[in-house]
Every structure is written in structure tokens, then in C-alpha cells.
Design a protein around this motif. Structure first.
Motif, PDB file in Angstrom:
ATOM      1  N   MET A   1      23.979  38.442  37.403  1.00  0.00           N
ATOM      2  CA  MET A   1      25.454  38.186  38.255  1.00  0.00           C
ATOM      3  C   MET A   1      26.120  39.411  38.017  1.00  0.00           C
ATOM      4  N   LYS A   2      26.874  39.807  39.310  1.00  0.00           N
ATOM      5  CA  LYS A   2      27.351  41.162  39.326  1.00  0.00           C
ATOM      6  C   LYS A   2      28.906  40.858  39.694  1.00  0.00           C
ATOM      7  N   ILE A   3      29.806  41.363  38.646  1.00  0.00           N
ATOM      8  CA  ILE A   3      31.142  41.091  38.524  1.00  0.00           C
ATOM      9  C   ILE A   3      31.844  42.405  38.770  1.00  0.00           C
ATOM     10  N   VAL A   4      33.019  42.200  39.605  1.00  0.00           N
ATOM     11  CA  VAL A   4      33.910  43.513  39.795  1.00  0.00           C
ATOM     12  C   VAL A   4      35.434  43.022  39.354  1.00  0.00           C
ATOM     13  N   HIS A   5      35.771  43.846  38.620  1.00  0.00           N
ATOM     14  CA  HIS A   5      37.244  43.489  38.087  1.00  0.00           C
ATOM     15  C   HIS A   5      38.152  44.637  38.693  1.00  0.00           C
ATOM     16  N   VAL A   6      39.236  44.311  39.169  1.00  0.00           N
ATOM     17  CA  VAL A   6      40.102  45.273  39.791  1.00  0.00           C
ATOM     18  C   VAL A   6      41.383  45.327  38.881  1.00  0.00           C
ATOM     19  N   ILE A   7      41.828  46.410  38.430  1.00  0.00           N
ATOM     20  CA  ILE A   7      43.273  46.411  37.803  1.00  0.00           C
ATOM     21  C   ILE A   7      44.070  47.444  38.529  1.00  0.00           C
ATOM     22  N   PRO A   8      45.433  47.283  38.342  1.00  0.00           N
ATOM     23  CA  PRO A   8      46.411  48.146  39.193  1.00  0.00           C
ATOM     24  C   PRO A   8      46.554  49.535  38.574  1.00  0.00           C
ATOM     25  N   SER A   9      46.379  49.747  37.234  1.00  0.00           N
ATOM     26  CA  SER A   9      46.652  51.158  36.889  1.00  0.00           C
ATOM     27  C   SER A   9      45.850  51.238  35.503  1.00  0.00           C
ATOM     28  N   ILE A  10      45.932  52.469  35.022  1.00  0.00           N
ATOM     29  CA  ILE A  10      45.356  52.678  33.551  1.00  0.00           C
ATOM     30  C   ILE A  10      46.380  52.819  32.622  1.00  0.00           C
ATOM     31  N   ASN A  11      47.485  52.590  32.771  1.00  0.00           N
ATOM     32  CA  ASN A  11      48.579  52.450  31.852  1.00  0.00           C
ATOM     33  C   ASN A  11      48.164  51.129  30.754  1.00  0.00           C
ATOM     34  N   TYR A  12      47.848  51.544  29.468  1.00  0.00           N
ATOM     35  CA  TYR A  12      47.096  50.507  28.683  1.00  0.00           C
ATOM     36  C   TYR A  12      48.286  49.489  28.059  1.00  0.00           C
ATOM     37  N   GLY A  13      48.327  48.322  28.723  1.00  0.00           N
ATOM     38  CA  GLY A  13      49.117  47.234  28.224  1.00  0.00           C
ATOM     39  C   GLY A  13      48.352  46.018  28.194  1.00  0.00           C
ATOM     40  N   GLY A  14      49.059  44.867  28.060  1.00  0.00           N
ATOM     41  CA  GLY A  14      48.260  43.668  28.041  1.00  0.00           C
ATOM     42  C   GLY A  14      47.283  43.179  29.078  1.00  0.00           C
ATOM     43  N   LEU A  15      47.561  43.359  30.406  1.00  0.00           N
ATOM     44  CA  LEU A  15      46.581  42.973  31.370  1.00  0.00           C
ATOM     45  C   LEU A  15      45.559  44.044  31.141  1.00  0.00           C
ATOM     46  N   GLN A  16      45.730  45.220  31.033  1.00  0.00           N
ATOM     47  CA  GLN A  16      44.568  46.190  31.033  1.00  0.00           C
ATOM     48  C   GLN A  16      43.609  45.885  29.558  1.00  0.00           C
ATOM     49  N   LYS A  17      44.122  45.499  28.593  1.00  0.00           N
ATOM     50  CA  LYS A  17      43.369  45.068  27.488  1.00  0.00           C
ATOM     51  C   LYS A  17      42.766  43.731  27.578  1.00  0.00           C
ATOM     52  N   PHE A  18      43.375  42.804  28.198  1.00  0.00           N
ATOM     53  CA  PHE A  18      42.610  41.548  28.514  1.00  0.00           C
ATOM     54  C   PHE A  18      41.445  41.900  29.488  1.00  0.00           C
ATOM     55  N   THR A  19      41.616  42.596  30.446  1.00  0.00           N
ATOM     56  CA  THR A  19      40.513  42.976  31.439  1.00  0.00           C
ATOM     57  C   THR A  19      39.475  43.619  30.690  1.00  0.00           C
ATOM     58  N   VAL A  33      28.701  44.672  35.129  1.00  0.00           N
ATOM     59  CA  VAL A  33      30.133  44.519  35.053  1.00  0.00           C
ATOM     60  C   VAL A  33      30.555  45.922  35.755  1.00  0.00           C
ATOM     61  N   TYR A  34      31.532  46.037  36.739  1.00  0.00           N
ATOM     62  CA  TYR A  34      32.083  47.118  37.437  1.00  0.00           C
ATOM     63  C   TYR A  34      33.516  46.965  36.986  1.00  0.00           C
ATOM     64  N   LEU A  35      34.278  47.814  36.782  1.00  0.00           N
ATOM     65  CA  LEU A  35      35.787  48.034  36.603  1.00  0.00           C
ATOM     66  C   LEU A  35      36.475  49.064  37.351  1.00  0.00           C
ATOM     67  N   ILE A  36      37.091  48.470  38.400  1.00  0.00           N
ATOM     68  CA  ILE A  36      37.763  49.457  39.349  1.00  0.00           C
ATOM     69  C   ILE A  36      39.281  49.594  38.940  1.00  0.00           C
ATOM     70  N   VAL A  37      39.647  50.899  38.810  1.00  0.00           N
ATOM     71  CA  VAL A  37      40.966  51.111  38.471  1.00  0.00           C
ATOM     72  C   VAL A  37      41.831  51.667  39.657  1.00  0.00           C
ATOM     73  N   LEU A  38      42.873  51.202  39.974  1.00  0.00           N
ATOM     74  CA  LEU A  38      43.491  51.675  41.010  1.00  0.00           C
ATOM     75  C   LEU A  38      44.439  52.916  40.429  1.00  0.00           C
ATOM     76  N   ASP A  39      43.844  54.037  40.021  1.00  0.00           N
ATOM     77  CA  ASP A  39      44.643  55.035  39.335  1.00  0.00           C
ATOM     78  C   ASP A  39      43.619  56.143  38.968  1.00  0.00           C
ATOM     79  N   GLN A  40      44.245  57.573  38.710  1.00  0.00           N
ATOM     80  CA  GLN A  40      43.145  58.439  38.186  1.00  0.00           C
ATOM     81  C   GLN A  40      43.610  59.081  36.995  1.00  0.00           C
TER      82      GLN A  40
END
Length: 362
Positions: A1-19, A33-40
Motif C-alpha cells: 500500500m502506498k500512503i502520502v501524508h501532507v503537512i503544512p509546514s516544517i516547524n517541529y510541533g505536535g502535528l509534525q511529530k505525530f505525522t 510512505v511519502y511525506l509532502i511538506v508544504l515548506d522548504q
């Protein structure tokens, strides 16, 4: 199975750590697993937290309030991957509109905060359309988030999966954390309060500092250490930074090894105005720490199991009394009991199994 996660930013908070924890666990059991970060920004920092086999993709996001180019960029990136499941977090659901309408994929969205705090009125309307008419499956992370979601989206069926945390471990940087905390102690018996979270209005460190100062009028041999992003041009921090270095209060910014600092502290404190189910709280439970928190979001449900202390409200007096109660009862809550409670309810293994069931349509 191929899963893509998308998170809004790279700032390392609870959402980012959980993902990241969820992505690492999915990868360990053999999923792609792919992890797409809307930030650079800080790409290397993000890479250091992820398992080597996770495919990290960074999409540059402009500083505009809405980056209209991001809708197409995200669509093109995910469409090329052709995943079985797209799992969004935070504002990334909003930027997935084109993908959801045209992509013909399975979509999951985790609501990491109280629903009415996660999105404003316009986004709530858009989310409602996506949930009702485009089969995006929402996931709540605590009883309180679940209740708030049902009020915001009364016609939408939400599934509740409690947040999980990968078992934290002591790192090679433990000695540095130990020396840092010891440096702040007045004596070997100084009680250390530790707060973890970005310094902003939601995390409400102004309440924490005021309550701590009131506590210090009565108990001098205490210390407050605040770990978290101080931000750039942070007006909230400007209001409280005068306390840094006074009355044994110390803002030390972002650290990678929060768990090491928890192990070196006595009481974990969280003064938030609102929350979903804070990852920092779960990390404190994993460390077996006494917790003293405000009744924000899912905190009450967790600590209501006699695992810590929760203030009656968000006033300085109420939170001061909660800090005092925790200070005077440090030895009344067994660290092993707290750790066992975490292991039974909030490990990432437990959480991951539930998400896989949803991915499989069960």
C-alpha cells in the motif's frame, strides 16, 4: 500500500511529530510512505527525524495568506505518485481541493485541534463540502475534538482515533540536557517545572509565567524551563521575555531531545487555551512525569484518570493552585503507573493499527 501524508509546514510541533512518528511506523511494517511538506525551510532537520526509506518531498509555499499556486503544485506532485491513500493534516486539506475533486483517490484528514479553532468560517464551509460530497474521511484525536467536530459538522460521520507517540528514548545528548537543567537549580532539591510548546497565544505561557511567579512567592526553591519556538517578530514573546533569566525562569528555545529534558525535570506543565490531544503531554506521560495542565481540549480526558492535575479554569489563581498541588504531591503519583497508562493507551503502535484499519476501509 502506498500512503502520502501532507503537512503544512516544517516547524517541529505536535502535528509534525505525530505525522513523522506515524509515517515511520507505517514504513517499518512495510508500507510505501511519502511525506509532502508544504515548506522548504530546514529540510535537513526534517530528514533527521524521518526513517531513511520515507520519501520526503518539499513544495515551496509563498508567504502570501493564500498561495494559489500551491493547489496545482500539490495536485501535480500527488497525481504523479498515484497513492492508495492521501492523508492530510492541518491546512493541507484546504490546499488539496483540486486533488480531492479530480484525483479519484482515498482521502483521510486528521483534525489535530478543536474543530472551530483549526479553521475559520470559510474553511469550515469548504471542509464541510469536502467531507459531505467528496468522501474525505475525518479523524478526531480526542473526546473533546470529537465533540467539537460534531458541532461544527453535524452531518458528517467522524471516526475517533486517539493520538499516539512512538516510544521516546534517551538520546546521546542526555548529558547536555542534564547539565543545562542542573545549572538552573538553586540546590539539588530544586523542583523543576518544564513547559514544552511554541511560545504563542494558544500555548498561553503568559498564564504559566504569572501563575509560577505567584507560586514562587510561597516556594522559592523552584525553577521554570520553557522549551519551544520563540518565533520571529513574536509579539506574544515580547510581552513575557522580560522574565527570561529572572525568578529562575528560562526560555531555551527549540531542542531536538525534549524527552531528555523531561527525564531531568519534576513536573510537566501546559497552560494552553485550547488543544487537541497534545503530543507533548503524551511524551511527559511516557517519561512518567507528574503533569499540571489547564483544561484545554483532550487534556482533561487523559489526566482525569488520576494521572495528573488539571485546573478548574484558565485563571491565574486556579492554575497557580494546580501547580501548587502538583508540587506538593510529586511522590503521590507513581512514575511506573503513569508509564503503564501511556503504554496501554497512547503508543504509536496502538494508534497506527487503527489508521491502517481506516486505510483498508474496514
Amino acid at each position: 500500500m502506498k500512503i502520502v501524508h501532507v503537512i503544512p509546514s516544517i516547524n517541529y510541533g505536535g502535528l509534525q511529530k505525530f505525522t513523522i512518528d506515524l509515517s515511520n511506523t507505517l514504513h517499518e511494517i512495510g508500507l510505501e510512505v511519502y511525506l509532502i511538506v508544504l515548506d522548504q525551510d530546514q529540510e535537513e532537520t526534517m530528514k533527521s527525524f524521518c526513517s531513511e526509506g520515507i520519501k520526503l518531498i518539499f513544495i515551496k509555499r509563498s508567504s502570501a495568506k493564500i498561495d494559489f499556486g500551491l493547489f496545482g503544485a500539490l495536485y501535480n506532485t500527488v497525481f504523479e505518485i498515484q497513492p492508495d491513500v492521501v492523508h492530510t493534516h492541518g491546512i493541507s486539506l484546504f490546499y488539496s481541493i483540486k486533488l480531492i475533486i479530480l484525483g479519484r483517490m482515498k482521502f483521510i484528514h486528521t483534525v489535530h485541534n478543536l474543530a472551530h479553532k483549526e479553521a475559520g468560517r470559510i474553511r469550515i464551509f469548504i471542509h464541510s463540502v469536502l467531507f459531505n460530497y467528496f468522501n474525505v474521511q475525518p479523524i478526531s484525536i480526542s473526546d473533546e475534538v470529537d465533540e467539537s467536530f460534531r458541532k461544527c459538522y453535524p452531518r458528517v460521520e467522524v471516526i475517533k482515533i486517539y493520538n499516539g507517540l512512538a516510544q521516546p528514548v534517551k538520546t546521546p545528548s542526555f548529558e547536555l540536557a542534564y547539565r543545562t537543567i542542573e545549572k538552573f537549580k538553586q540546590t539539588k532539591d530544586t523542583s523543576v517545572f518544564l513547559n514544552v510548546g511554541r511560545v504563542d497565544v494558544q500555548k498561553n505561557q503568559k498564564l504559566l509565567v504569572s501563575s509560577y511567579l505567584k507560586l514562587r512567592e510561597k516556594y522559592e526553591n523552584i525553577c521554570l524551563v520553557i522549551i519551544g519556538d520563540l518565533g520571529k517578530n513574536n509579539h506574544f514573546f515580547e510581552e513575557i521575555k522580560e522574565h527570561n533569566g529572572t525568578n529562575n525562569i528560562h526560555f531555551i528555545g527549540v531542542v531536538k531531545n525534549v524527552y531528555d529534558y523531561l527525564l531531568c525535570s519534576d513536573i510537566f506543565c501546559l497552560s494552553s487555551k485550547y488543544e487537541g490531544l497534545p503530543i507533548s503531554l503524551l511524551e511527559a506521560l511516557a517519561a512518567g512525569k507528574v503533569c499540571a495542565c489547564t483544561p484545554a481540549g483532550g487534556i482533561s480526558s487523559v489526566l482525569g484518570n488520576k494521572m495528573g492535575y488539571v485546573s478548574q479554569n484558565f485563571s491565574v489563581y486556579s492554575y497557580y493552585k494546580t501547580l501548587e498541588c502538583a508540587l506538593n504531591n510529586i511522590d503521590n503519583i507513581s512514575a511506573n503507573k503513569v508509564i503503564d497508562f501511556f503504554n496501554k493507551n497512547y503508543t504509536m503502535d496502538v494508534c497506527c493499527r487503527e489508521y491502517i484499519r481506516i486505510y483498508n476501509g474496514e
